[in-house]
Scaffold this motif. Structure first.
Motif, PDB file in Angstrom:
ATOM      1  N   ARG A  55     -40.849  -0.537   0.628  1.00  0.00           N
ATOM      2  CA  ARG A  55     -40.779   1.029   0.212  1.00  0.00           C
ATOM      3  C   ARG A  55     -39.201   1.319   0.147  1.00  0.00           C
ATOM      4  NH1 ARG A  55     -44.944   3.357   5.102  1.00  0.00           N
ATOM      5  NH2 ARG A  55     -46.604   2.975   3.560  1.00  0.00           N
ATOM      6  N   ARG A  56     -38.488   0.620   0.746  1.00  0.00           N
ATOM      7  CA  ARG A  56     -36.887   1.036   0.479  1.00  0.00           C
ATOM      8  C   ARG A  56     -36.533   0.669  -0.979  1.00  0.00           C
ATOM      9  NH1 ARG A  56     -36.584  -0.946   6.100  1.00  0.00           N
ATOM     10  NH2 ARG A  56     -36.005  -2.900   5.293  1.00  0.00           N
ATOM     11  N   GLU A  57     -37.061  -0.574  -1.354  1.00  0.00           N
ATOM     12  CA  GLU A  57     -36.794  -0.897  -2.904  1.00  0.00           C
ATOM     13  C   GLU A  57     -37.141  -0.048  -3.775  1.00  0.00           C
ATOM     14  OE1 GLU A  57     -38.367  -5.037  -3.361  1.00  0.00           O
ATOM     15  OE2 GLU A  57     -37.393  -5.653  -1.552  1.00  0.00           O
ATOM     16  N   VAL A  58     -38.418   0.504  -3.731  1.00  0.00           N
ATOM     17  CA  VAL A  58     -39.232   1.215  -4.523  1.00  0.00           C
ATOM     18  C   VAL A  58     -38.414   2.728  -4.575  1.00  0.00           C
ATOM     19  CG1 VAL A  58     -41.194   3.004  -4.737  1.00  0.00           C
ATOM     20  CG2 VAL A  58     -41.540   0.431  -4.199  1.00  0.00           C
ATOM     21  N   GLN A  59     -37.896   3.252  -3.170  1.00  0.00           N
ATOM     22  CA  GLN A  59     -37.214   4.307  -3.208  1.00  0.00           C
ATOM     23  C   GLN A  59     -35.809   4.234  -3.872  1.00  0.00           C
ATOM     24  OE1 GLN A  59     -38.668   6.964  -2.048  1.00  0.00           O
ATOM     25  NE2 GLN A  59     -36.888   8.440  -2.104  1.00  0.00           N
ATOM     26  N   ALA A  60     -35.375   3.239  -3.745  1.00  0.00           N
ATOM     27  CA  ALA A  60     -33.741   2.870  -4.409  1.00  0.00           C
ATOM     28  C   ALA A  60     -33.947   2.838  -5.877  1.00  0.00           C
ATOM     29  CB  ALA A  60     -33.202   1.576  -3.850  1.00  0.00           C
ATOM     30  N   SER A  61     -35.036   2.360  -6.337  1.00  0.00           N
ATOM     31  CA  SER A  61     -35.248   2.342  -7.761  1.00  0.00           C
ATOM     32  C   SER A  61     -35.516   3.650  -8.522  1.00  0.00           C
ATOM     33  CB  SER A  61     -36.243   1.261  -7.942  1.00  0.00           C
ATOM     34  OG  SER A  61     -37.520   1.765  -7.798  1.00  0.00           O
ATOM     35  N   LYS A  62     -36.188   4.495  -7.790  1.00  0.00           N
ATOM     36  CA  LYS A  62     -36.386   5.854  -8.091  1.00  0.00           C
ATOM     37  C   LYS A  62     -35.162   6.795  -8.077  1.00  0.00           C
ATOM     38  CE  LYS A  62     -41.204   6.201  -6.945  1.00  0.00           C
ATOM     39  NZ  LYS A  62     -42.214   6.976  -6.197  1.00  0.00           N
ATOM     40  N   HIS A  63     -34.299   6.508  -7.001  1.00  0.00           N
ATOM     41  CA  HIS A  63     -33.189   7.108  -6.897  1.00  0.00           C
ATOM     42  C   HIS A  63     -31.751   6.373  -6.890  1.00  0.00           C
ATOM     43  CE1 HIS A  63     -35.751  10.641  -6.093  1.00  0.00           C
ATOM     44  NE2 HIS A  63     -36.083   9.880  -5.295  1.00  0.00           N
TER      45      HIS A  63
ATOM     46  N   ARG B  96     -61.098  -9.468  -9.615  1.00  0.00           N
ATOM     47  CA  ARG B  96     -62.468  -9.311  -8.830  1.00  0.00           C
ATOM     48  C   ARG B  96     -62.392  -9.512  -7.501  1.00  0.00           C
ATOM     49  NH1 ARG B  96     -66.790 -12.549 -11.531  1.00  0.00           N
ATOM     50  NH2 ARG B  96     -67.904 -11.698  -9.910  1.00  0.00           N
ATOM     51  N   ARG B  97     -61.013  -9.770  -7.063  1.00  0.00           N
ATOM     52  CA  ARG B  97     -60.774 -10.344  -5.720  1.00  0.00           C
ATOM     53  C   ARG B  97     -59.903  -8.838  -4.892  1.00  0.00           C
ATOM     54  NH1 ARG B  97     -57.792 -15.469  -8.324  1.00  0.00           N
ATOM     55  NH2 ARG B  97     -59.809 -16.172  -9.553  1.00  0.00           N
ATOM     56  N   THR B  98     -60.605  -9.163  -3.511  1.00  0.00           N
ATOM     57  CA  THR B  98     -59.970  -8.216  -2.725  1.00  0.00           C
ATOM     58  C   THR B  98     -59.005  -8.810  -1.759  1.00  0.00           C
ATOM     59  OG1 THR B  98     -61.899  -8.166  -1.312  1.00  0.00           O
ATOM     60  CG2 THR B  98     -62.120  -6.731  -3.099  1.00  0.00           C
ATOM     61  N   ALA B  99     -58.179  -7.852  -1.300  1.00  0.00           N
ATOM     62  CA  ALA B  99     -57.086  -8.177  -0.318  1.00  0.00           C
ATOM     63  C   ALA B  99     -57.674  -7.701   1.003  1.00  0.00           C
ATOM     64  CB  ALA B  99     -55.720  -7.891  -0.331  1.00  0.00           C
ATOM     65  N   ASP B 100     -57.280  -8.174   2.061  1.00  0.00           N
ATOM     66  CA  ASP B 100     -57.867  -7.678   3.506  1.00  0.00           C
ATOM     67  C   ASP B 100     -57.176  -6.293   3.656  1.00  0.00           C
ATOM     68  OD1 ASP B 100     -59.469  -9.670   4.409  1.00  0.00           O
ATOM     69  OD2 ASP B 100     -57.783 -10.957   4.605  1.00  0.00           O
ATOM     70  N   MET B 101     -55.853  -6.029   3.330  1.00  0.00           N
ATOM     71  CA  MET B 101     -54.985  -4.903   3.593  1.00  0.00           C
ATOM     72  C   MET B 101     -54.251  -4.771   2.302  1.00  0.00           C
ATOM     73  SD  MET B 101     -53.844  -5.465   7.561  1.00  0.00           S
ATOM     74  CE  MET B 101     -52.738  -3.907   7.344  1.00  0.00           C
ATOM     75  N   VAL B 102     -54.344  -3.484   1.760  1.00  0.00           N
ATOM     76  CA  VAL B 102     -53.467  -3.084   0.532  1.00  0.00           C
ATOM     77  C   VAL B 102     -52.596  -1.938   0.733  1.00  0.00           C
ATOM     78  CG1 VAL B 102     -53.721  -2.669  -1.989  1.00  0.00           C
ATOM     79  CG2 VAL B 102     -55.236  -4.332  -0.925  1.00  0.00           C
ATOM     80  N   PHE B 103     -51.328  -2.144   0.361  1.00  0.00           N
ATOM     81  CA  PHE B 103     -50.299  -1.036   0.720  1.00  0.00           C
ATOM     82  C   PHE B 103     -49.937  -1.108  -0.876  1.00  0.00           C
ATOM     83  CE2 PHE B 103     -50.397  -3.436   4.468  1.00  0.00           C
ATOM     84  CZ  PHE B 103     -50.146  -2.375   5.350  1.00  0.00           C
ATOM     85  N   ARG B 104     -50.939  -0.119  -1.726  1.00  0.00           N
ATOM     86  CA  ARG B 104     -50.567   0.161  -3.104  1.00  0.00           C
ATOM     87  C   ARG B 104     -48.995   0.502  -3.437  1.00  0.00           C
ATOM     88  NH1 ARG B 104     -56.279   1.387  -3.995  1.00  0.00           N
ATOM     89  NH2 ARG B 104     -56.774  -0.433  -4.885  1.00  0.00           N
ATOM     90  N   PRO B 105     -48.500   1.608  -3.135  1.00  0.00           N
ATOM     91  CA  PRO B 105     -47.130   1.939  -3.623  1.00  0.00           C
ATOM     92  C   PRO B 105     -46.257   0.882  -3.246  1.00  0.00           C
ATOM     93  CG  PRO B 105     -48.226   3.989  -2.314  1.00  0.00           C
ATOM     94  CD  PRO B 105     -49.077   2.765  -2.063  1.00  0.00           C
ATOM     95  N   ALA B 106     -46.140   0.322  -2.138  1.00  0.00           N
ATOM     96  CA  ALA B 106     -45.235  -0.746  -1.818  1.00  0.00           C
ATOM     97  C   ALA B 106     -45.660  -2.047  -2.552  1.00  0.00           C
ATOM     98  CB  ALA B 106     -45.123  -0.825  -0.493  1.00  0.00           C
ATOM     99  N   LYS B 107     -46.762  -2.049  -3.168  1.00  0.00           N
ATOM    100  CA  LYS B 107     -47.297  -3.366  -3.863  1.00  0.00           C
ATOM    101  C   LYS B 107     -47.322  -4.572  -2.889  1.00  0.00           C
ATOM    102  CE  LYS B 107     -46.968  -2.394  -8.446  1.00  0.00           C
ATOM    103  NZ  LYS B 107     -46.547  -2.919  -9.734  1.00  0.00           N
ATOM    104  N   VAL B 108     -48.026  -4.380  -1.653  1.00  0.00           N
ATOM    105  CA  VAL B 108     -48.052  -5.496  -0.594  1.00  0.00           C
ATOM    106  C   VAL B 108     -49.524  -5.720  -0.280  1.00  0.00           C
ATOM    107  CG1 VAL B 108     -47.435  -5.911   1.764  1.00  0.00           C
ATOM    108  CG2 VAL B 108     -45.806  -4.885   0.334  1.00  0.00           C
ATOM    109  N   ALA B 109     -49.813  -6.958  -0.463  1.00  0.00           N
ATOM    110  CA  ALA B 109     -51.257  -7.241  -0.319  1.00  0.00           C
ATOM    111  C   ALA B 109     -51.498  -8.347   0.896  1.00  0.00           C
ATOM    112  CB  ALA B 109     -52.070  -7.963  -1.593  1.00  0.00           C
ATOM    113  N   VAL B 110     -52.230  -8.059   1.969  1.00  0.00           N
ATOM    114  CA  VAL B 110     -52.118  -8.966   2.944  1.00  0.00           C
ATOM    115  C   VAL B 110     -53.776  -9.713   2.975  1.00  0.00           C
ATOM    116  CG1 VAL B 110     -52.444  -8.814   5.600  1.00  0.00           C
ATOM    117  CG2 VAL B 110     -50.838  -7.239   4.224  1.00  0.00           C
TER     118      VAL B 110
END
Length: 167
Positions: A154-162, A67-81
């Motif tokens: 994003r580099r981590e996500v990319q490395a895990s996919k490939h 029920r809480r929101t972050a000010d900025m959310v980068f969903r694919p990278a899973k970063v909440a600011v």
């Protein structure tokens, strides 16, 4: 008395609305005027991050059932600011406990801090990187941190996919 002069209305006795926390009408107006999003520190940070080419969600829930929101959310990278206000989140450098209605404010700010830690823990357990900045920090430094963190994730996500295979 000239046409432009208007006599001042007699001051009415202010009564505390039911369930209100305000100690005066002025305090109530001031606190109701506080923004929960699109504050100046948020807008500055968002502008710098956007200018760097990053796109994000604003005031969004990182986790669907949270029920809480972050000010900025980068969903694919899973970063909440989160950009935390010095008063509302108990900044160790700038927070000053109000003298009026002190027990209320001690409990309120304490709950906010507890909720922030709980949010951090829940997001971290779900694999998110949580970045928190105080509103008084330089937006350029905060933006540099966000940009680098998102790029790294994003580099981590990319490395895990490939994954690279070694022969």
């Amino acid at each position: 008395m000239s046409e432009q002069e208007v006599p001042e209305a007699p001051a009415e006795q202010w009564t505390l609305p039911e369930g209100s926390w305000a100690s005066s009408a002025a305090t109530r107006r001031s606190m109701l005027g506080n923004r929960s999003r699109d504050t100046e520190p948020e807008l500055l940070l968002r502008s710098l991050v956007h200018a760097a080419g990053l796109r994000y969600r604003v005031a969004a829930k990182p986790l669907p059932k949270m029920r809480r929101t972050a000010d900025m959310v980068f969903r694919p990278a899973k970063v909440a600011v989160f950009i935390d206000g010095c008063f509302w989140h108990g900044c160790p450098e700038h927070f000053v406990m109000p003298k009026t209605n002190r027990p209320y404010w001690e409990e309120k700010i304490g709950r906010n801090i507890q909720r922030d830690r709980d949010t951090d823990n829940r997001l971290t357990e779900a694999g998110w990187l949580v970045l928190r900045f105080w509103e008084h920090l330089e937006p350029e430094a905060c933006a540099a941190t966000v940009i680098e963190a998102v790029a790294a994730r994003r580099r981590e996500v990319q490395a895990s996919k490939h994954p690279r295979t070694t022969s």
